[in-house]
Design a protein around this motif. Structure first.
Motif, PDB file in Angstrom:
ATOM      1  N   TYR A  23       0.853  -1.181   0.000  1.00 57.35           N
ATOM      2  CA  TYR A  23       0.000   0.000   0.000  1.00 57.35           C
ATOM      3  C   TYR A  23       0.891   1.234   0.000  1.00 57.35           C
ATOM      4  N   ILE A  24       0.272   2.397  -0.220  1.00 54.88           N
ATOM      5  CA  ILE A  24       1.010   3.654  -0.191  1.00 54.88           C
ATOM      6  C   ILE A  24       0.568   4.453   1.029  1.00 54.88           C
ATOM      7  N   ASP A  25       1.539   4.983   1.769  1.00 46.08           N
ATOM      8  CA  ASP A  25       1.191   5.951   2.795  1.00 46.08           C
ATOM      9  C   ASP A  25       1.809   7.300   2.445  1.00 46.08           C
ATOM     10  N   TYR A  26       1.333   8.340   3.130  1.00 47.91           N
ATOM     11  CA  TYR A  26       1.693   9.712   2.784  1.00 47.91           C
ATOM     12  C   TYR A  26       2.138  10.458   4.039  1.00 47.91           C
ATOM     13  N   GLU A  27       3.045  11.373   3.873  1.00 43.42           N
ATOM     14  CA  GLU A  27       3.489  12.205   4.984  1.00 43.42           C
ATOM     15  C   GLU A  27       2.535  13.388   5.138  1.00 43.42           C
ATOM     16  N   ILE A  28       2.068  13.598   6.356  1.00 41.18           N
ATOM     17  CA  ILE A  28       1.235  14.755   6.672  1.00 41.18           C
ATOM     18  C   ILE A  28       2.081  15.718   7.498  1.00 41.18           C
ATOM     19  N   CYS A  29       2.406  16.860   6.932  1.00 38.96           N
ATOM     20  CA  CYS A  29       3.193  17.887   7.619  1.00 38.96           C
ATOM     21  C   CYS A  29       2.257  19.010   8.051  1.00 38.96           C
ATOM     22  N   LEU A  30       2.379  19.408   9.298  1.00 36.79           N
ATOM     23  CA  LEU A  30       1.510  20.451   9.830  1.00 36.79           C
ATOM     24  C   LEU A  30       2.351  21.516  10.523  1.00 36.79           C
ATOM     25  N   HIS A  31       1.990  22.774  10.271  1.00 35.08           N
ATOM     26  CA  HIS A  31       2.639  23.907  10.944  1.00 35.08           C
ATOM     27  C   HIS A  31       1.576  24.940  11.292  1.00 35.08           C
ATOM     28  N   THR A  32       1.586  25.375  12.550  1.00 38.87           N
ATOM     29  CA  THR A  32       0.576  26.331  12.976  1.00 38.87           C
ATOM     30  C   THR A  32       1.040  27.064  14.231  1.00 38.87           C
ATOM     31  N   LYS A  33       0.409  28.185  14.495  1.00 44.92           N
ATOM     32  CA  LYS A  33       0.586  28.890  15.761  1.00 44.92           C
ATOM     33  C   LYS A  33      -0.708  28.855  16.562  1.00 44.92           C
ATOM     34  N   SER A  34      -1.653  28.071  16.093  1.00 46.97           N
ATOM     35  CA  SER A  34      -2.958  28.000  16.728  1.00 46.97           C
ATOM     36  C   SER A  34      -2.863  27.394  18.126  1.00 46.97           C
ATOM     37  N   VAL A  35      -3.630  27.970  19.044  1.00 39.94           N
ATOM     38  CA  VAL A  35      -3.659  27.453  20.412  1.00 39.94           C
ATOM     39  C   VAL A  35      -4.401  26.116  20.479  1.00 39.94           C
ATOM     40  N   CYS A  36      -5.042  25.723  19.407  1.00 30.45           N
ATOM     41  CA  CYS A  36      -5.777  24.457  19.380  1.00 30.45           C
ATOM     42  C   CYS A  36      -4.847  23.250  19.358  1.00 30.45           C
ATOM     43  N   PHE A  37      -3.580  23.462  18.979  1.00 30.87           N
ATOM     44  CA  PHE A  37      -2.660  22.343  18.790  1.00 30.87           C
ATOM     45  C   PHE A  37      -1.579  22.317  19.861  1.00 30.87           C
ATOM     46  N   THR A  38      -1.327  21.116  20.383  1.00 26.53           N
ATOM     47  CA  THR A  38      -0.278  20.935  21.375  1.00 26.53           C
ATOM     48  C   THR A  38       1.097  21.127  20.746  1.00 26.53           C
ATOM     49  N   ARG A  39       1.317  20.513  19.603  1.00 27.15           N
ATOM     50  CA  ARG A  39       2.564  20.682  18.855  1.00 27.15           C
ATOM     51  C   ARG A  39       2.320  21.679  17.734  1.00 27.15           C
ATOM     52  N   LYS A  40       3.233  22.579  17.550  1.00 28.42           N
ATOM     53  CA  LYS A  40       3.074  23.600  16.520  1.00 28.42           C
ATOM     54  C   LYS A  40       3.609  23.132  15.168  1.00 28.42           C
ATOM     55  N   THR A  41       4.469  22.132  15.174  1.00 25.37           N
ATOM     56  CA  THR A  41       4.995  21.559  13.937  1.00 25.37           C
ATOM     57  C   THR A  41       5.056  20.055  14.110  1.00 25.37           C
ATOM     58  N   SER A  42       4.558  19.308  13.144  1.00 20.45           N
ATOM     59  CA  SER A  42       4.553  17.856  13.275  1.00 20.45           C
ATOM     60  C   SER A  42       4.590  17.187  11.915  1.00 20.45           C
ATOM     61  N   SER A  43       4.923  15.912  11.938  1.00 23.60           N
ATOM     62  CA  SER A  43       4.985  15.122  10.710  1.00 23.60           C
ATOM     63  C   SER A  43       4.668  13.678  11.045  1.00 23.60           C
TER      64      SER A  43
END
Length: 211
Positions: A23-43
Protein backbone atom coordinates in the motif's frame (compact mmCIF):
# COMPACT_ATOMS: atom_id res chain seq x y z
CA UNK A 1 -8.36 36.90 14.11
CA UNK A 2 -8.20 33.51 12.45
CA UNK A 3 -5.16 31.43 13.33
CA UNK A 4 -3.62 29.84 10.27
CA UNK A 5 -3.04 26.09 10.12
CA UNK A 6 -0.87 24.98 7.21
CA UNK A 7 -0.97 21.34 6.20
CA UNK A 8 0.69 19.39 3.41
CA UNK A 9 0.16 15.83 2.18
CA UNK A 10 3.25 14.66 0.32
CA UNK A 11 6.07 12.09 0.01
CA UNK A 12 4.12 8.98 -1.10
CA UNK A 13 5.91 5.76 -0.21
CA UNK A 14 5.13 2.15 -1.01
CA UNK A 15 4.95 -0.02 2.11
CA UNK A 16 4.90 -3.81 1.80
CA UNK A 17 2.99 -6.00 4.21
CA UNK A 18 4.33 -9.11 2.52
CA UNK A 19 5.26 -10.37 -0.95
CA UNK A 20 1.69 -10.07 -2.25
CA UNK A 21 0.31 -7.05 -0.41
CA UNK A 22 1.48 -3.44 -0.53
CA UNK A 23 0.00 0.00 0.00
CA UNK A 24 1.01 3.65 -0.19
CA UNK A 25 1.19 5.95 2.80
CA UNK A 26 1.69 9.71 2.78
CA UNK A 27 3.49 12.20 4.98
CA UNK A 28 1.23 14.75 6.67
CA UNK A 29 3.19 17.89 7.62
CA UNK A 30 1.51 20.45 9.83
CA UNK A 31 2.64 23.91 10.94
CA UNK A 32 0.58 26.33 12.98
CA UNK A 33 0.59 28.89 15.76
CA UNK A 34 -2.96 28.00 16.73
CA UNK A 35 -3.66 27.45 20.41
CA UNK A 36 -5.78 24.46 19.38
CA UNK A 37 -2.66 22.34 18.79
CA UNK A 38 -0.28 20.93 21.37
CA UNK A 39 2.56 20.68 18.86
CA UNK A 40 3.07 23.60 16.52
CA UNK A 41 4.99 21.56 13.94
CA UNK A 42 4.55 17.86 13.28
CA UNK A 43 4.99 15.12 10.71
CA UNK A 44 3.25 11.73 10.58
CA UNK A 45 2.49 9.12 7.95
CA UNK A 46 -1.01 7.85 7.13
CA UNK A 47 -2.58 5.68 4.44
CA UNK A 48 -5.78 6.22 2.49
CA UNK A 49 -7.99 3.91 4.55
CA UNK A 50 -6.99 5.79 7.71
CA UNK A 51 -8.31 8.99 6.08
CA UNK A 52 -11.57 7.12 5.42
CA UNK A 53 -11.73 6.15 9.10
CA UNK A 54 -11.04 9.75 10.16
CA UNK A 55 -13.89 11.13 8.07
CA UNK A 56 -16.31 8.56 9.48
CA UNK A 57 -15.17 9.31 13.02
CA UNK A 58 -15.49 13.07 12.60
CA UNK A 59 -18.96 12.61 11.15
CA UNK A 60 -20.05 10.48 14.11
CA UNK A 61 -18.49 12.75 16.74
CA UNK A 62 -19.97 15.93 15.27
CA UNK A 63 -23.45 14.38 15.37
CA UNK A 64 -24.01 15.41 11.74
CA UNK A 65 -23.80 19.09 12.72
CA UNK A 66 -21.02 19.62 10.20
CA UNK A 67 -21.03 18.96 6.48
CA UNK A 68 -17.72 17.22 6.01
CA UNK A 69 -15.70 17.61 2.81
CA UNK A 70 -15.32 14.57 0.62
CA UNK A 71 -12.28 12.37 0.13
CA UNK A 72 -10.91 11.43 -3.27
CA UNK A 73 -13.05 8.45 -4.34
CA UNK A 74 -11.70 4.94 -3.99
CA UNK A 75 -10.57 3.78 -7.40
CA UNK A 76 -10.79 0.00 -8.01
CA UNK A 77 -8.15 0.44 -10.71
CA UNK A 78 -5.77 2.44 -8.51
CA UNK A 79 -2.17 1.45 -9.26
CA UNK A 80 0.82 1.86 -6.99
CA UNK A 81 2.87 2.51 -10.12
CA UNK A 82 0.67 5.22 -11.61
CA UNK A 83 2.23 8.59 -10.78
CA UNK A 84 -0.80 10.60 -11.92
CA UNK A 85 -3.25 8.60 -9.80
CA UNK A 86 -1.00 9.01 -6.78
CA UNK A 87 -0.68 12.75 -7.42
CA UNK A 88 -4.46 13.15 -7.76
CA UNK A 89 -5.07 11.24 -4.53
CA UNK A 90 -2.52 13.33 -2.64
CA UNK A 91 -4.15 16.53 -3.87
CA UNK A 92 -7.56 15.28 -2.75
CA UNK A 93 -6.32 14.20 0.67
CA UNK A 94 -4.68 17.56 1.27
CA UNK A 95 -7.80 19.45 0.19
CA UNK A 96 -9.83 17.33 2.63
CA UNK A 97 -7.55 18.17 5.56
CA UNK A 98 -7.42 21.86 4.66
CA UNK A 99 -11.20 22.12 4.77
CA UNK A 100 -11.49 20.09 7.98
CA UNK A 101 -8.95 22.32 9.74
CA UNK A 102 -11.01 25.41 8.92
CA UNK A 103 -13.91 24.22 11.08
CA UNK A 104 -13.70 25.22 14.78
CA UNK A 105 -16.01 22.40 15.85
CA UNK A 106 -13.85 19.73 14.21
CA UNK A 107 -10.70 21.26 15.71
CA UNK A 108 -12.00 20.26 19.14
CA UNK A 109 -12.05 16.57 18.20
CA UNK A 110 -9.32 14.55 19.93
CA UNK A 111 -9.32 11.93 17.18
CA UNK A 112 -8.33 14.58 14.64
CA UNK A 113 -5.38 15.71 16.76
CA UNK A 114 -4.17 12.15 17.33
CA UNK A 115 -4.53 11.38 13.63
CA UNK A 116 -2.43 14.41 12.66
CA UNK A 117 0.13 14.45 15.45
CA UNK A 118 0.70 10.91 16.72
CA UNK A 119 1.67 7.54 15.28
CA UNK A 120 -1.10 5.66 17.07
CA UNK A 121 -3.13 3.20 15.05
CA UNK A 122 -6.80 4.03 14.52
CA UNK A 123 -7.81 1.49 17.17
CA UNK A 124 -5.49 3.09 19.73
CA UNK A 125 -6.63 6.56 18.71
CA UNK A 126 -10.19 5.56 19.59
CA UNK A 127 -9.05 4.07 22.90
CA UNK A 128 -6.97 7.13 23.80
CA UNK A 129 -9.74 9.58 22.90
CA UNK A 130 -12.14 7.57 25.05
CA UNK A 131 -9.75 7.61 28.04
CA UNK A 132 -9.00 3.87 27.88
CA UNK A 133 -5.21 4.20 27.74
CA UNK A 134 -2.58 4.90 30.39
CA UNK A 135 -1.62 8.11 28.59
CA UNK A 136 -3.65 11.19 27.68
CA UNK A 137 -4.17 12.73 24.26
CA UNK A 138 -1.63 15.46 25.04
CA UNK A 139 0.94 12.89 26.18
CA UNK A 140 0.43 10.83 23.03
CA UNK A 141 1.06 13.89 20.89
CA UNK A 142 4.08 15.09 22.87
CA UNK A 143 5.79 11.71 22.97
CA UNK A 144 5.73 11.23 19.23
CA UNK A 145 8.97 12.83 18.09
CA UNK A 146 9.04 15.27 15.22
CA UNK A 147 10.35 13.70 12.05
CA UNK A 148 12.72 15.92 10.13
CA UNK A 149 11.09 17.53 7.11
CA UNK A 150 12.54 16.40 3.80
CA UNK A 151 14.35 18.82 1.59
CA UNK A 152 12.79 19.43 -1.80
CA UNK A 153 15.50 17.28 -3.39
CA UNK A 154 14.76 14.37 -1.06
CA UNK A 155 11.03 14.61 -1.69
CA UNK A 156 11.53 14.52 -5.45
CA UNK A 157 13.72 11.45 -5.07
CA UNK A 158 11.19 9.69 -2.85
CA UNK A 159 8.32 10.36 -5.25
CA UNK A 160 10.36 9.06 -8.17
CA UNK A 161 11.26 5.89 -6.27
CA UNK A 162 7.67 5.32 -5.21
CA UNK A 163 6.32 5.55 -8.74
CA UNK A 164 7.04 3.56 -11.87
CA UNK A 165 10.57 4.27 -13.02
CA UNK A 166 9.30 4.42 -16.60
CA UNK A 167 6.79 7.19 -15.83
CA UNK A 168 7.33 10.75 -16.98
CA UNK A 169 9.45 12.54 -14.39
CA UNK A 170 7.28 15.64 -14.74
CA UNK A 171 4.36 13.65 -13.34
CA UNK A 172 6.36 12.96 -10.19
CA UNK A 173 7.29 16.58 -9.77
CA UNK A 174 3.81 17.98 -10.22
CA UNK A 175 2.31 17.10 -6.80
CA UNK A 176 5.28 18.45 -4.87
CA UNK A 177 5.40 21.60 -6.95
CA UNK A 178 1.73 22.19 -6.29
CA UNK A 179 2.28 21.71 -2.58
CA UNK A 180 5.24 24.09 -2.55
CA UNK A 181 3.24 26.69 -4.46
CA UNK A 182 0.43 26.36 -1.95
CA UNK A 183 2.82 26.65 0.96
CA UNK A 184 4.19 29.96 -0.32
CA UNK A 185 0.68 31.38 -0.43
CA UNK A 186 -0.12 30.26 3.09
CA UNK A 187 1.59 32.76 5.38
CA UNK A 188 4.95 31.88 3.87
CA UNK A 189 5.16 29.11 6.44
CA UNK A 190 7.09 26.85 4.10
CA UNK A 191 10.16 28.95 4.83
CA UNK A 192 10.16 27.43 8.29
CA UNK A 193 11.02 24.03 6.86
CA UNK A 194 14.55 25.15 6.10
CA UNK A 195 15.13 26.04 9.76
CA UNK A 196 13.97 22.85 11.45
CA UNK A 197 17.48 21.41 11.82
CA UNK A 198 17.31 20.46 15.48
CA UNK A 199 14.40 18.07 15.19
CA UNK A 200 14.75 14.41 15.97
CA UNK A 201 15.73 12.18 13.05
CA UNK A 202 13.47 9.36 14.03
CA UNK A 203 9.93 9.07 15.22
CA UNK A 204 9.40 7.51 18.60
CA UNK A 205 6.77 4.77 18.71
CA UNK A 206 3.78 5.94 20.70
CA UNK A 207 2.34 2.44 20.65
CA UNK A 208 4.91 1.28 23.22
CA UNK A 209 3.15 3.43 25.81
CA UNK A 210 -0.10 1.46 25.60
CA UNK A 211 -0.89 -1.60 27.66
Amino acid sequence: MQQVVSVWVRDPRIQKNDFWHAYIDYEICLHTKSVCFTRKTSSVRRRYREFVWLRQKLMANSLLMVKLPGLPPKNPFFSLNNAQQIADRMTGLQRFLEQVLQNPLLLSDSCLHLFLQSQLSVAKIEACAAGRTTFSVAQAVQRCGLRRFHSEEDVQKDISMSCDSDSDSSDSRDPEQKIEDLAIKKSKSAALLDHISTCQDEMFSCSSEST
